[in-house]
Design a protein around this motif. Structure first.
Motif, PDB file in Angstrom:
ATOM      1  N   PHE A  56      -3.064  -5.565  14.428  1.00  0.00           N
ATOM      2  CA  PHE A  56      -3.697  -4.259  14.576  1.00  0.00           C
ATOM      3  C   PHE A  56      -4.661  -4.369  15.556  1.00  0.00           C
ATOM      4  O   PHE A  56      -5.030  -3.368  16.277  1.00  0.00           O
ATOM      5  CB  PHE A  56      -4.172  -3.922  13.194  1.00  0.00           C
ATOM      6  N   SER A  62      -0.708   0.362  13.042  1.00  0.00           N
ATOM      7  CA  SER A  62      -1.779   0.973  12.181  1.00  0.00           C
ATOM      8  C   SER A  62      -1.167   0.889  10.577  1.00  0.00           C
ATOM      9  O   SER A  62      -2.322   1.677   9.935  1.00  0.00           O
ATOM     10  CB  SER A  62      -2.132   2.314  12.671  1.00  0.00           C
ATOM     11  N   ARG A  63      -0.433   0.556  10.193  1.00  0.00           N
ATOM     12  CA  ARG A  63      -0.139   0.240   8.800  1.00  0.00           C
ATOM     13  C   ARG A  63       0.374  -1.006   8.425  1.00  0.00           C
ATOM     14  O   ARG A  63       1.216  -1.597   8.967  1.00  0.00           O
ATOM     15  CB  ARG A  63       0.966   1.262   8.699  1.00  0.00           C
ATOM     16  N   ASP A  77       4.195  -5.875   8.229  1.00  0.00           N
ATOM     17  CA  ASP A  77       3.396  -5.124   9.136  1.00  0.00           C
ATOM     18  C   ASP A  77       4.387  -4.283  10.246  1.00  0.00           C
ATOM     19  O   ASP A  77       5.599  -4.501  10.069  1.00  0.00           O
ATOM     20  CB  ASP A  77       2.468  -6.037   9.958  1.00  0.00           C
ATOM     21  N   ASN A 192     -11.562  -2.720   9.684  1.00  0.00           N
ATOM     22  CA  ASN A 192     -10.554  -2.308  10.802  1.00  0.00           C
ATOM     23  C   ASN A 192     -10.547  -0.754  10.513  1.00  0.00           C
ATOM     24  O   ASN A 192      -9.463  -0.079  10.174  1.00  0.00           O
ATOM     25  CB  ASN A 192      -9.270  -3.008  10.385  1.00  0.00           C
ATOM     26  N   GLY A 194      -9.141   2.993  10.926  1.00  0.00           N
ATOM     27  CA  GLY A 194      -7.899   3.497  11.573  1.00  0.00           C
ATOM     28  C   GLY A 194      -6.626   2.683  11.069  1.00  0.00           C
ATOM     29  O   GLY A 194      -5.538   3.481  11.135  1.00  0.00           O
ATOM     30  N   LEU A 195      -6.952   1.833  10.286  1.00  0.00           N
ATOM     31  CA  LEU A 195      -5.802   0.883   9.581  1.00  0.00           C
ATOM     32  C   LEU A 195      -5.776   1.230   8.406  1.00  0.00           C
ATOM     33  O   LEU A 195      -6.728   1.730   7.301  1.00  0.00           O
ATOM     34  CB  LEU A 195      -6.187  -0.607   9.728  1.00  0.00           C
ATOM     35  N   THR A 196      -4.147   1.664   7.849  1.00  0.00           N
ATOM     36  CA  THR A 196      -3.980   1.912   6.466  1.00  0.00           C
ATOM     37  C   THR A 196      -3.235   0.898   5.861  1.00  0.00           C
ATOM     38  O   THR A 196      -2.336   0.141   6.180  1.00  0.00           O
ATOM     39  CB  THR A 196      -3.135   3.201   6.603  1.00  0.00           C
ATOM     40  N   LYS A 205      -7.895   3.192   3.201  1.00  0.00           N
ATOM     41  CA  LYS A 205      -8.321   3.260   4.480  1.00  0.00           C
ATOM     42  C   LYS A 205      -9.710   3.724   4.615  1.00  0.00           C
ATOM     43  O   LYS A 205     -10.354   4.424   3.797  1.00  0.00           O
ATOM     44  CB  LYS A 205      -7.356   4.558   5.083  1.00  0.00           C
TER      45      LYS A 205
END
Length: 600
Positions: A56, A62-63, A77, A192, A194-196, A205
């Motif tokens: 990421f 992003s997940r 990931d 982080n 923006g990372l879910t 998030k």
């Protein structure tokens, strides 16, 4: 005594994975059973997730999806996926990985070339699958040994999936604590933006990074708007809170939580002091400026140097100057733009200064009346080694501990069986004063509170702590539980940073002894007692109410290698203060209603 032969046959060369299984502590710090936040099962989870976080950070995926069911963990990931021809090597051959290449990973959080290999070696089952450009490659291992490989075509999105089960042969009977896992996931989310992270079908998030972390921690207790700053390599957030003693920090390096701080944290503290003093054109004392501060700092460094494999403390010295200056400038900028908030800080510092001077007057009187010479403290049976002793065996110093016990009976039992090198005992006369909501001057008006503070060495902050572990050892009855609550209130009110640093524990001792003429089993719960009575024929059951009831000859094993310790941890300071108010505050209607509803 027969002599053993020392020749070529005694020289062993272990493979890397065999070495990890034989010396797991060198790679993950400790094994444990899941009751402590730093136990190995959480480090294994962290090492796998760290690799996904690295993807990421480099702009891929992003997940992250994490599933935890009993002892099996899966992490998926949506990054680039491990190059298909290197899947086996990357999870089984030490010093193989892309973390050594600055072109691929600039600010890595994973253990360079070691992390996933350690997870593989320490898992009874380990499976890794890489999805890449319509193809996949799967490798399945048991205890680090490759069992089989599969390859083929797939419609799955690019990325990597790891499934593993920590090996019960090594970890024993363990279980994951949901609170510890969720706390770690929130840390990833804050660091982080923006990372879910989807954990067991719930999304985590953060949109505002460390601002969100502090907002969750302090809730409505902050005196002014949270100061939040973010640049390419540095992010920090800070505020002062009401009714709190000391200063508390959350610090991170490349996403790694540095529990013991380090140069980035000390530089952050220096920057706060310089920024506030420069803006107000004052020369306030550090403790007056930082008393009541709660802060969080995260830095990104290309080549971080840590004091241990588990990365609890940062050692890089070259980063100090730029962190101090960047923090200082950001604070001055905030204060110039927010004059109303600046005035609140001014009032807080003046109040801190006033309280400190008041406290110093009380301290003088307490010291004179105590006539303290060295550490001649009543009711303290000290040990030889202490935390921070520079001229002693460091492992022994770190493993030093002090038991806080109730009365002479319990302390007598522990004193007779303790290890005098590393185990100290401080005996309380009974129930200490409930200090909830009281000023710190209360310590200096009460001999027992004062002696306990001096024995621990924490009068001037947790940096002076003399023991690696502070252990509450009270009886398993209502009086014992009350004393336990009073002690926790003492530490959480005046020495919150001691608890946050993971130094406070509760000793678990057996509630029952089940035995017959040939067999004896000690049980820590009614469930264990029932199981033991079903296994041991013609058994008699003894219920222990107090530590003093247990024979010293029997008690030694309960504070030895297999000692059961329950760490005292805080999910969030805001929630912790509400809980303390409920249980230890004046007779609130909420508590009265709760008692009436549950009395029967």
């Amino acid at each position: 005594m027969a002599k053993t032969t020392y020749d070529e046959s005694k020289i062993l060369t272990l493979s890397a994975l065999e070495h990890i299984r034989k010396r797991p502590g060198m790679y993950i710090g400790r094994l444990g059973n899941g009751t402590h936040v730093d136990d190995g099962i959480y480090i294994l989870l962290k090492e796998v997730v760290d690799n996904s976080i690295d993807e990421f950070i480099m702009g891929y995926g992003s997940r992250i999806v994490i599933r935890l069911k009993e002892s099996e963990v899966s992490v998926r990931d949506f990054g680039r996926g491990i190059p298909l021809g290197k899947v086996v090597d990357c999870v089984s051959i030490i010093n193989t990985g892309a973390k050594y290449s600055d072109d691929v990973f600039q600010f890595s959080v994973g253990l360079n070339g070691v992390g996933t290999k350690a997870v593989n070696a320490l898992s009874s089952h380990f499976q890794v699958t890489s999805y890449r450009e319509g193809k996949y490659s799967t490798a399945i291992f048991e205890k680090g040994i490759l069992i089989r490989e599969k390859t083929g075509k797939t419609e799955e999105a690019d990325g990597t999936e790891v499934l593993f089960t920590p090996d019960p042969e090594l970890f024993g009977e363990y279980s994951y604590n949901e609170d510890f896992v969720i706390s770690r996931i929130w840390s990833y989310a804050y660091l982080n933006t923006g990372l879910t992270i989807n954990y067991n079908n719930r999304a985590y998030k953060s949109s505002n990074g460390l601002y969100d972390l502090l907002d969750k921690e302090v809730g409505t207790e902050n005196l002014y708007s949270i100061i939040h700053y973010q640049s390419k390599q540095l992010e920090f957030a800070l505020t002062h809170v009401t009714g709190s003693y000391g200063e508390n920090y959350f610090s991170y390096v490349n996403g790694q939580h540095t529990n013991d701080g380090g140069t980035h944290q000390s530089a952050f503290k220096e920057g706060i002091l310089k920024g506030i003093n420069e803006y107000f054109k004052k020369n306030w004392a550090p403790q007056d400026v930082r008393e009541g501060v709660v802060g969080a700092i995260a830095v990104k460094i290309k080549e971080p140097v840590f004091e241990s494999q588990t990365k609890n403390k940062l050692s890089n010295t070259e980063i100090r100057t730029w962190i101090v200056n960047e923090v200082k400038d950001a604070i001055i900028d905030f204060l110039l733009k927010n004059t109303a908030e600046a005035e609140k800080i001014n009032q807080k510092i003046l109040n801190n200064e006033k309280l400190r001077k008041e406290l110093n007057e009380v301290k003088k009187g307490a010291r004179e009346s105590a006539k303290k010479v060295s550490l001649n403290i009543p009711k303290l049976k000290d040990c030889k080694y202490h935390l921070g002793q520079s001229n002693a065996h460091q492992e022994a110093c770190e493993s030093s501990m002090i038991f806080l016990t109730e009365g002479d009976s319990a302390s007598g039992t522990i004193t007779k069986t303790r290890d005098v090198m590393t185990q100290a005992v401080f005996s309380l006369r009974g129930k200490i004063v409930n200090v909830f909501g009281k000023k710190k001057t209360e310590i200096y008006k009460n001999a027992e509170l004062y002696n306990m503070m001096v024995a621990l060495g924490i009068e001037n902050g947790v940096e002076g702590l003399r023991y690696g572990k502070v252990i509450i050892a009270t009886d398993a009855d209502t009086d014992g539980f009350h004393i336990r609550n009073l002690l926790m209130t003492y530490f959480l009110t005046y020495f919150e940073d001691l608890v946050l640093s993971g130094r406070l524990y509760i000793l678990e001792t057996p509630l029952f002894r089940v035995r017959n003429k040939t067999q004896t089993v000690y049980c820590y719960s009614e469930k264990e007692r029932d199981h033991a009575t079903s296994q041991i024929r013609n058994s008699e059951v003894t219920r222990f109410k107090g530590l003093g009831e247990i024979d010293p000859k029997e008690f030694g094993q309960f504070i030895g290698e297999d000692m059961r310790l329950l760490p005292v941890s805080i999910v969030g300071m805001n929630e912790m203060h509400k809980t303390m108010e409920f249980y230890m505050g004046s007779n609130t209607p909420e508590r009265r209603d709760f008692i009436m509803e549950n009395l029967i």
